[in-house]
Design a protein around this motif. Structure first.
Motif, PDB file in Angstrom:
ATOM      1  N   LYS A  57      27.979  33.359  48.883  1.00  0.00           N
ATOM      2  CA  LYS A  57      28.793  33.671  50.060  1.00  0.00           C
ATOM      3  C   LYS A  57      30.291  33.596  49.780  1.00  0.00           C
ATOM      4  CE  LYS A  57      26.057  35.198  51.671  1.00  0.00           C
ATOM      5  NZ  LYS A  57      25.854  36.537  52.266  1.00  0.00           N
ATOM      6  N   SER A  58      30.691  32.966  48.681  1.00  0.00           N
ATOM      7  CA  SER A  58      32.111  32.940  48.350  1.00  0.00           C
ATOM      8  C   SER A  58      32.580  34.306  47.847  1.00  0.00           C
ATOM      9  CB  SER A  58      32.397  31.874  47.281  1.00  0.00           C
ATOM     10  OG  SER A  58      31.795  32.210  46.039  1.00  0.00           O
ATOM     11  N   ARG A  59      31.639  35.133  47.402  1.00  0.00           N
ATOM     12  CA  ARG A  59      31.971  36.467  46.903  1.00  0.00           C
ATOM     13  C   ARG A  59      31.487  37.583  47.829  1.00  0.00           C
ATOM     14  NH1 ARG A  59      29.756  37.178  41.010  1.00  0.00           N
ATOM     15  NH2 ARG A  59      30.714  39.229  41.378  1.00  0.00           N
ATOM     16  N   PHE A  60      30.365  37.356  48.499  1.00  0.00           N
ATOM     17  CA  PHE A  60      29.760  38.402  49.330  1.00  0.00           C
ATOM     18  C   PHE A  60      29.466  37.834  50.718  1.00  0.00           C
ATOM     19  CE2 PHE A  60      28.397  38.883  44.875  1.00  0.00           C
ATOM     20  CZ  PHE A  60      29.036  40.083  44.574  1.00  0.00           C
ATOM     21  N   GLU A  61      30.549  37.475  51.424  1.00  0.00           N
ATOM     22  CA  GLU A  61      30.376  36.732  52.673  1.00  0.00           C
ATOM     23  C   GLU A  61      29.822  37.538  53.826  1.00  0.00           C
ATOM     24  OE1 GLU A  61      34.962  36.784  52.216  1.00  0.00           O
ATOM     25  OE2 GLU A  61      33.269  37.468  51.009  1.00  0.00           O
ATOM     26  N   PHE A  62      29.812  38.885  53.729  1.00  0.00           N
ATOM     27  CA  PHE A  62      29.282  39.708  54.815  1.00  0.00           C
ATOM     28  C   PHE A  62      28.081  40.530  54.365  1.00  0.00           C
ATOM     29  CE2 PHE A  62      34.005  39.530  55.602  1.00  0.00           C
ATOM     30  CZ  PHE A  62      33.920  38.442  56.457  1.00  0.00           C
ATOM     31  N   PHE A  63      27.389  40.052  53.332  1.00  0.00           N
ATOM     32  CA  PHE A  63      26.218  40.745  52.799  1.00  0.00           C
ATOM     33  C   PHE A  63      24.940  40.016  53.195  1.00  0.00           C
ATOM     34  CE2 PHE A  63      22.913  41.276  49.603  1.00  0.00           C
ATOM     35  CZ  PHE A  63      22.859  42.647  49.449  1.00  0.00           C
ATOM     36  N   ALA A  64      23.941  40.783  53.609  1.00  0.00           N
ATOM     37  CA  ALA A  64      22.613  40.243  53.896  1.00  0.00           C
ATOM     38  C   ALA A  64      21.579  41.211  53.336  1.00  0.00           C
ATOM     39  CB  ALA A  64      22.419  40.045  55.397  1.00  0.00           C
ATOM     40  N   ARG A  65      20.339  40.779  53.307  1.00  0.00           N
ATOM     41  CA  ARG A  65      19.274  41.654  52.808  1.00  0.00           C
ATOM     42  C   ARG A  65      17.941  41.261  53.437  1.00  0.00           C
ATOM     43  NH1 ARG A  65      19.924  39.710  46.515  1.00  0.00           N
ATOM     44  NH2 ARG A  65      20.257  37.499  46.898  1.00  0.00           N
ATOM     45  N   THR A  66      17.097  42.239  53.614  1.00  0.00           N
ATOM     46  CA  THR A  66      15.774  41.989  54.206  1.00  0.00           C
ATOM     47  C   THR A  66      14.748  41.666  53.129  1.00  0.00           C
ATOM     48  OG1 THR A  66      15.493  44.406  54.247  1.00  0.00           O
ATOM     49  CG2 THR A  66      16.129  43.329  56.300  1.00  0.00           C
ATOM     50  N   VAL A  67      15.214  41.458  51.911  1.00  0.00           N
ATOM     51  CA  VAL A  67      14.372  41.062  50.784  1.00  0.00           C
ATOM     52  C   VAL A  67      14.926  39.763  50.213  1.00  0.00           C
ATOM     53  CG1 VAL A  67      13.626  43.395  50.208  1.00  0.00           C
ATOM     54  CG2 VAL A  67      15.761  42.515  49.238  1.00  0.00           C
ATOM     55  N   PRO A  68      14.123  39.012  49.454  1.00  0.00           N
ATOM     56  CA  PRO A  68      14.597  37.757  48.868  1.00  0.00           C
ATOM     57  C   PRO A  68      15.318  37.994  47.547  1.00  0.00           C
ATOM     58  CG  PRO A  68      12.278  38.050  48.380  1.00  0.00           C
ATOM     59  CD  PRO A  68      12.674  39.223  49.234  1.00  0.00           C
ATOM     60  N   PRO A  69      16.060  36.999  47.040  1.00  0.00           N
ATOM     61  CA  PRO A  69      16.706  37.127  45.729  1.00  0.00           C
ATOM     62  C   PRO A  69      15.687  37.061  44.601  1.00  0.00           C
ATOM     63  CG  PRO A  69      17.049  34.941  46.616  1.00  0.00           C
ATOM     64  CD  PRO A  69      16.400  35.728  47.705  1.00  0.00           C
ATOM     65  N   ASP A  70      16.100  37.488  43.417  1.00  0.00           N
ATOM     66  CA  ASP A  70      15.193  37.628  42.277  1.00  0.00           C
ATOM     67  C   ASP A  70      14.619  36.309  41.753  1.00  0.00           C
ATOM     68  OD1 ASP A  70      15.217  40.398  42.048  1.00  0.00           O
ATOM     69  OD2 ASP A  70      17.077  40.382  40.908  1.00  0.00           O
ATOM     70  N   ASP A  71      15.255  35.206  42.084  1.00  0.00           N
ATOM     71  CA  ASP A  71      14.748  33.910  41.606  1.00  0.00           C
ATOM     72  C   ASP A  71      13.261  33.761  41.881  1.00  0.00           C
ATOM     73  OD1 ASP A  71      17.573  33.774  41.866  1.00  0.00           O
ATOM     74  OD2 ASP A  71      17.459  31.598  41.712  1.00  0.00           O
ATOM     75  N   TYR A  72      12.852  34.173  43.070  1.00  0.00           N
ATOM     76  CA  TYR A  72      11.482  33.926  43.507  1.00  0.00           C
ATOM     77  C   TYR A  72      10.475  34.801  42.777  1.00  0.00           C
ATOM     78  CZ  TYR A  72      14.014  31.400  47.078  1.00  0.00           C
ATOM     79  OH  TYR A  72      14.856  30.530  47.724  1.00  0.00           O
ATOM     80  N   GLN A  73      10.805  36.081  42.547  1.00  0.00           N
ATOM     81  CA  GLN A  73       9.847  36.899  41.806  1.00  0.00           C
ATOM     82  C   GLN A  73       9.863  36.542  40.329  1.00  0.00           C
ATOM     83  OE1 GLN A  73      10.138  41.052  40.979  1.00  0.00           O
ATOM     84  NE2 GLN A  73      12.268  41.205  41.676  1.00  0.00           N
ATOM     85  N   ALA A  74      11.008  36.058  39.809  1.00  0.00           N
ATOM     86  CA  ALA A  74      11.038  35.596  38.418  1.00  0.00           C
ATOM     87  C   ALA A  74      10.097  34.406  38.239  1.00  0.00           C
ATOM     88  CB  ALA A  74      12.465  35.200  38.029  1.00  0.00           C
ATOM     89  N   ILE A  75      10.112  33.500  39.210  1.00  0.00           N
ATOM     90  CA  ILE A  75       9.190  32.354  39.179  1.00  0.00           C
ATOM     91  C   ILE A  75       7.750  32.836  39.267  1.00  0.00           C
ATOM     92  CG2 ILE A  75       8.437  30.308  40.464  1.00  0.00           C
ATOM     93  CD1 ILE A  75      11.399  29.931  41.262  1.00  0.00           C
ATOM     94  N   THR A  76       7.507  33.855  40.099  1.00  0.00           N
ATOM     95  CA  THR A  76       6.162  34.408  40.242  1.00  0.00           C
ATOM     96  C   THR A  76       5.683  35.017  38.932  1.00  0.00           C
ATOM     97  OG1 THR A  76       6.544  34.865  42.588  1.00  0.00           O
ATOM     98  CG2 THR A  76       4.753  36.059  41.523  1.00  0.00           C
ATOM     99  N   LEU A  77       6.577  35.706  38.208  1.00  0.00           N
ATOM    100  CA  LEU A  77       6.204  36.293  36.919  1.00  0.00           C
ATOM    101  C   LEU A  77       5.786  35.216  35.919  1.00  0.00           C
ATOM    102  CD1 LEU A  77       9.017  38.986  36.526  1.00  0.00           C
ATOM    103  CD2 LEU A  77       6.592  39.431  36.912  1.00  0.00           C
ATOM    104  N   VAL A  78       6.533  34.117  35.880  1.00  0.00           N
ATOM    105  CA  VAL A  78       6.182  33.028  34.959  1.00  0.00           C
ATOM    106  C   VAL A  78       4.899  32.339  35.417  1.00  0.00           C
ATOM    107  CG1 VAL A  78       6.979  30.885  33.895  1.00  0.00           C
ATOM    108  CG2 VAL A  78       8.610  32.722  34.349  1.00  0.00           C
ATOM    109  N   ASP A  79       4.698  32.248  36.722  1.00  0.00           N
ATOM    110  CA  ASP A  79       3.424  31.717  37.234  1.00  0.00           C
ATOM    111  C   ASP A  79       2.239  32.517  36.699  1.00  0.00           C
ATOM    112  OD1 ASP A  79       4.656  29.726  38.692  1.00  0.00           O
ATOM    113  OD2 ASP A  79       4.588  30.821  40.600  1.00  0.00           O
ATOM    114  N   LEU A  80       2.412  33.858  36.668  1.00  0.00           N
ATOM    115  CA  LEU A  80       1.352  34.719  36.147  1.00  0.00           C
ATOM    116  C   LEU A  80       1.101  34.453  34.665  1.00  0.00           C
ATOM    117  CD1 LEU A  80       2.024  38.225  37.769  1.00  0.00           C
ATOM    118  CD2 LEU A  80      -0.047  36.861  37.967  1.00  0.00           C
ATOM    119  N   VAL A  81       2.192  34.360  33.900  1.00  0.00           N
ATOM    120  CA  VAL A  81       2.060  34.089  32.460  1.00  0.00           C
ATOM    121  C   VAL A  81       1.325  32.775  32.237  1.00  0.00           C
ATOM    122  CG1 VAL A  81       3.366  33.533  30.362  1.00  0.00           C
ATOM    123  CG2 VAL A  81       4.095  35.441  31.821  1.00  0.00           C
TER     124      VAL A  81
END
Length: 556
Positions: free
Chosen positions: A221-245
């Motif tokens: 938010k210090s860089r993109f204070e007026f940005f939102a998204r209806t999807v989550p950040p990549d951290d969560y799918q990256a964790i999901t990929l390692v969960d699969l491995v």
């Protein structure tokens, strides 16, 4: 100083200082804008005649839209090929706006309009096109300031020499367009595009909601204070990929990431999580933004030199994932690798078309999404003749059906999205009764998130409308009609973002919950698919089969 204070007084001096401050700020901003224009002017001419077009629909409140309608060009910003998913997502925005306007319950007395541009899947070109939103907002601000000041009897920013009331001297056609300031922007799709555009929009306090950009940095938010998204950040799918491995007990893997914020930030989390779980990385490759067949071939050869690291985690854009599969097929390495891919691959059929044998067995992650009711019927009902508001639909129609519209038969262009697919420059003319069918169309998995972004703006505007406009009139048994009052139209975009947009919570047309966390991120819900040969597979006998659903704790 005493003489100055006597002449103006402290309140007047304060007003003078404030006005001087804002004059300097706006001057600096405009200089920055002009500098960007100068840098991008050399790239401003797209290869496709329609790529530089836009969709402008009048309304009381205008929402901007940024979608990758055309693919990137090699020597120009825009290629002639149409990006199937981009057209669908653009139409999803129009569909959602149509629904809200026709129902009239969510925004009583207010009609939404749009100003949609093509990003051509390129961040610098998207930044250039986004300047249209800024120009519209500044022009409207100057015009409304002049007229409102004159109407109220106060000192106007613009004043006639004879002291008369300023008049709008624009042609009537421009006055009635209804394309005022952009209230908010839906888009972009690629994270690299959203990052560039968000850096511009923040200067003018214009809120932005992306339906597809998942780079971790956009949560800052210090860089993109007026940005939102209806999807989550990549951290969560990256964790999901390692969960699969980890689930399949693979302890020695390789990784490939696309150059840019999406691939690089995502694969960074994969490497961190893998290290924490004692999973070794045999080889980490990166696909440059200018990669050609030789680059992809080299990456596949390098991966093949690590024979015990058969599992390869991909955090790549769609075109890079296809480039890797095509290289493996060229090198006759069709069944060696086990692909574990992010949502850049997801469950796209076009991505694996003609490469099904190389992709067989892949495990792919995609955001959990539902089919939006009514959207398939809407898409299947469209034709070039009844969808003239979309200047790019004809290009899409030609590519889907492999034919040429009558007005293009003497000026054909290649519309092949991939170098290994044939162009349609020698195709026949499209027959008059042609229609989209379920055989050539499948709803994109991000359609729900585009619709959610539009509805999020609508719900936030509805709450603002109730707070600042008040009850205009109440008919017996009917909801009060407020309309777009001046207080709503002039409301600060930054305050709108923090007080209203981030606080929406509703069920979308598909029945899913929509809300944002404090960073403006959407809920983290994923599906894990297995691409394999199926008895009733419609795509050369192959299809994606659901393996599991992963819902992550967003407080991680």
């Amino acid at each position: 100083m005493a003489d100055v204070n006597n002449k103006f007084g402290r309140p007047e001096m304060l007003k003078l200082l404030v006005r001087s401050f804002w004059f300097v700020v706006w001057t600096c901003l405009w200089l920055a804008v002009l500098r960007v224009v100068g840098q991008q002017r050399a790239m401003a001419t797209p290869a496709s005649n329609s790529a530089g077009s836009s969709i402008q629909l009048a309304g009381d409140i205008i929402l901007g839209g940024l979608f990758p309608v055309h693919v990137k060009g090699e020597k120009t910003p825009c290629g002639s090929a149409v990006y199937n998913r981009g057209i669908q997502r653009l139409e999803a925005m129009l569909f959602a706006v149509d629904q809200i306007n026709s129902e009239g319950k969510l925004l009583p007395g207010i009609r939404l309009g749009v100003n949609v541009v093509d990003t051509c899947s390129r961040d610098t070109y998207a930044l250039n096109r986004s300047l249209e939103f800024i120009r519209a907002s500044l022009n409207a601000m100057d015009h409304s300031t002049s007229l409102s000041s004159a109407a109220s009897g106060s000192a106007a920013s613009f004043q006639c020499r004879d002291g008369s009331t300023p008049r709008d001297r624009r042609p009537p056609s421009q006055q009635t367009k209804g394309l005022g300031p952009v209230f908010g922007v839906v888009g972009g799709s690629y994270s690299s595009v959203s990052i560039q555009v968000a850096n511009l929009l923040r200067l003018f306090r214009i809120p932005q909601i992306s339906p597809a950009s998942t780079a971790k940095v956009l949560s800052d938010k210090s860089r993109f204070e007026f940005f939102a998204r209806t999807v989550p950040p990549d951290d969560y799918q990256a964790i999901t990929l390692v969960d699969l491995v980890e689930r399949f007990n693979w302890t020695y893997i390789s990784t490939v990431a696309s150059e840019g914020s999406y691939g690089e930030s995502g694969i960074e989390v994969v490497h961190r999580e893998a290290g924490a779980r004692n999973i070794c990385i045999a080889l980490a490759e990166r696909v440059s933004s200018t990669a050609d067949e030789r680059v992809f071939d080299s990456i596949i050869r390098n991966l093949y030199r690590k024979p015990f690291a058969r599992a390869v985690v991909l955090f790549t854009r769609a075109d890079d994932a296809r480039g890797l599969l095509a290289a493996a097929k060229r090198l006759s390495i069709t069944s060696h690798f086990i692909w574990v891919a992010s949502d850049g691959w997801g469950r796209q059929h076009k991505l694996v078309e003609g490469l099904e044998d190389v992709a067989e067995g892949a495990l792919t992650v995609d955001l959990e999404s539902k089919s939006v009711p009514g959207f398939d019927d809407y898409m299947l009902s469209l034709t070039p003749s009844n969808n003239q508001r979309n200047p790019w639909y004809g290009d899409y129609w030609q590519e889907v059906h492999g034919c040429l519209l009558p007005h293009n038969q003497h000026h054909p262009q290649s519309t092949s999205a991939h170098d290994d697919q044939p162009a349609i420059s020698h195709a026949s003319v499209c027959p008059a009764g042609l229609r989209l069918t379920h055989l050539g169309y499948e709803q994109d998995s991000k359609i729900q998130f585009v619709v959610d972004a539009v509805y999020a703006f609508a719900h936030a505007i509805s709450a603002l409308q109730r707070d600042v406009c008040g009850n205009a009139s109440t008919a017996a048994g009917r909801r009060p009609v407020y309309g777009a009052c001046p207080q709503l139209l002039s409301y600060d975009g930054g305050d709108f973002y923090t007080k209203y947009l981030l606080n929406v919570s509703f069920l979308d047309p598909a029945g899913s919950e929509v809300k944002f966390d404090a960073q403006g991120d959407g809920l983290a819900r994923y599906t894990i698919m297995n691409y394999r040969r199926l008895p009733n597979g419609a795509n050369n006998g192959y299809d994606y089969k659901l393996k599991m659903i992963s819902i992550l704790n967003q407080s991680l």
